[in-house]
Design a protein around this motif. Structure first.
Motif: not given
Length: 106
Positions: A66, A98-102, A93-94, A74-76, A61
């Motif tokens: 987020c 659980g929202h994902k972004w890059r 990933t939050c 967030a996990r990365y 993390t």
């Protein structure tokens, strides 16, 4: 896998010899080929059930805001998705929603 000694390209077996895309040939060695790994028969794989896995076991993390819920952890993971001379892309990933972004360098 076998690679061509002349040009370095991947070779395929044809009529008892290895042949590369440039037409170079190399004799096959049945003893060496016994240790080669094949993907034949691995076309179908089962879905991995991650529902019982604790979130802390999935990856590292970091502090990242987020964009959806504004939680700050967030996990990365980092992946090289462009050419090797460009920086890696960071995927987040939050841990809260659980929202994902890059995030990548432009």
């Amino acid at each position: 896998m076998e690679f061509c000694d002349e040009c370095g390209s991947l070779m395929t077996p044809q009529d008892g010899v290895w042949v590369c895309a440039n037409g170079h040939e190399k004799a096959r060695n049945s003893e060496k080929e016994k240790s080669m790994v094949t993907t034949q028969g691995q076309e179908h794989s089962d879905v991995v059930d991650m529902s019982d896995v604790d979130g802390s076991e999935i990856g590292p993390t970091t502090k990242a805001i987020c964009p959806k819920c504004e939680h700050d952890v967030a996990r990365y993971e980092m992946k090289q998705i462009r050419s090797a001379d460009e920086s890696e892309t960071r995927f987040f990933t939050c841990v809260e929603c659980g929202h994902k972004w890059r995030e990548d360098d432009h």
